[in-house]
Design a protein around this motif. Structure first.
Motif, mmCIF file in Angstrom:
data_model
loop_
_atom_site.group_PDB
_atom_site.id
_atom_site.type_symbol
_atom_site.label_atom_id
_atom_site.label_comp_id
_atom_site.label_asym_id
_atom_site.label_seq_id
_atom_site.Cartn_x
_atom_site.Cartn_y
_atom_site.Cartn_z
ATOM 1 N N ARG A 39 0.830 -1.203 0.000
ATOM 2 C CA ARG A 39 0.000 0.000 0.000
ATOM 3 C C ARG A 39 0.871 1.262 0.000
ATOM 4 N N ARG A 103 7.459 -6.510 -6.558
ATOM 5 C CA ARG A 103 7.452 -7.648 -5.622
ATOM 6 C C ARG A 103 8.866 -7.995 -5.178
ATOM 7 N N ASP A 125 1.683 -13.984 0.226
ATOM 8 C CA ASP A 125 2.670 -14.939 -0.296
ATOM 9 C C ASP A 125 3.751 -15.236 0.747
ATOM 10 N N ARG A 151 -14.951 -5.407 7.051
ATOM 11 C CA ARG A 151 -14.337 -4.238 6.409
ATOM 12 C C ARG A 151 -15.289 -3.035 6.475
ATOM 13 N N ARG A 174 -10.675 -7.676 -5.690
ATOM 14 C CA ARG A 174 -9.289 -7.801 -5.242
ATOM 15 C C ARG A 174 -8.896 -9.278 -5.115
ATOM 16 N N ASP A 178 -5.797 -10.845 -7.036
ATOM 17 C CA ASP A 178 -4.688 -11.385 -6.242
ATOM 18 C C ASP A 178 -4.476 -12.874 -6.488
#
Ligand code: CDP
Length: 218
Positions: A39, A103, A125, A151, A174, A178
């Motif tokens: 983020r 990443r 991950d 949320r 999302r 993802d």
């Protein structure tokens, strides 16, 4: 001496960050929320006005310093803990985190951060890529309605106006991005323990995981 490595993965709204932070506090371990790091990169990219679709424009990461400490996240020593939760960041973070260059940069930082001491790291991950040899791997799930409700509560508590249907849509969107991306998609590590938290309280999940860390230590 390297310490205990606890990896916690799961989809959006599964409670990873809240639960990881509580476990770390209870055990006196270090917590690293890797989602906050993705983020932070997204926030910085938006602020710099780069083309978010162009992997090469993320080269700014060569000189930026991203740092997670005691549940606060910093970009070049600026505290952006609140800023990274904006709608603009949430809507773009899955795109930003799909680039191999981004990443690689963050995974290197995460691996380094986990080298010493007892650590709880949460993300998508961690058990598969960042800490493949973690002492314990947990994969948290919950049905999408429950995740969206959590949320939604969080957002309304912060005074943000939204609708439950919109939150469900965002989460599904999302999840889809993802889990289908080419680079390190969200998936359950072969040796992970799956915990469905739909009908569990936060304390129940925290205690269950602590119990599992004890068992793994003996
Ligand atoms: O909103 P939520 O807490 O569920 O997500 P987050 O943990 O803040 O992560 C935000 C986004 O960062 C995810 O939707 C992923 O796209 C990305 N991410 C990732 O790709 N790998 C990680 N290890 C952690 C997050």
């Amino acid at each position: 001496m390297p310490g205990y490595k606890l990896a916690i993965d799961g989809p959006a709204g599964s409670g990873k960050s809240t639960i990881s932070s509580l476990i770390a506090k209870k055990l006196g371990w270090t917590h690293i929320d890797t989602g906050a790091m993705y983020r932070a990169v997204t926030l910085q990219a938006i602020e710099l006005g780069i083309n978010l679709n162009d992997e090469a424009s993320y080269r700014f990461l060569e000189t930026s310093k991203i740092h997670y400490d005691f549940d606060r996240i910093f970009i070049n020593d600026r505290d952006v803990t609140e800023g990274i939760r904006s709608e603009g960041v949430t809507n773009n973070v899955s795109l930003v985190s799909s680039f191999p260059y981004v990443r690689k940069k963050l995974v290197d930082l995460q691996k380094m951060a986990a080298e010493y001491g007892n650590i709880v790291m949460d993300g998508r991950d961690i058990g598969t890529v960042v800490l493949p040899h973690a002492d314990l791997k947990i994969f948290l799930t919950a049905n999408v309605e429950e995740r969206a409700k959590r949320r939604f509560k969080e957002l309304t508590k912060k005074g943000k106006e939204t609708h439950l249907s919109k939150v469900i849509e965002d989460i599904l969107n999302r999840d889809q991005k993802d889990s289908t991306r080419k680079e390190s998609p969200l998936r359950i590590a072969d040796d992970a323990i799956v915990l469905d938290t739909t009908y569990l309280t936060i304390d129940e999940v925290v205690n269950k995981i602590i119990e599992l860390t004890d068992k793994k230590e003996n």
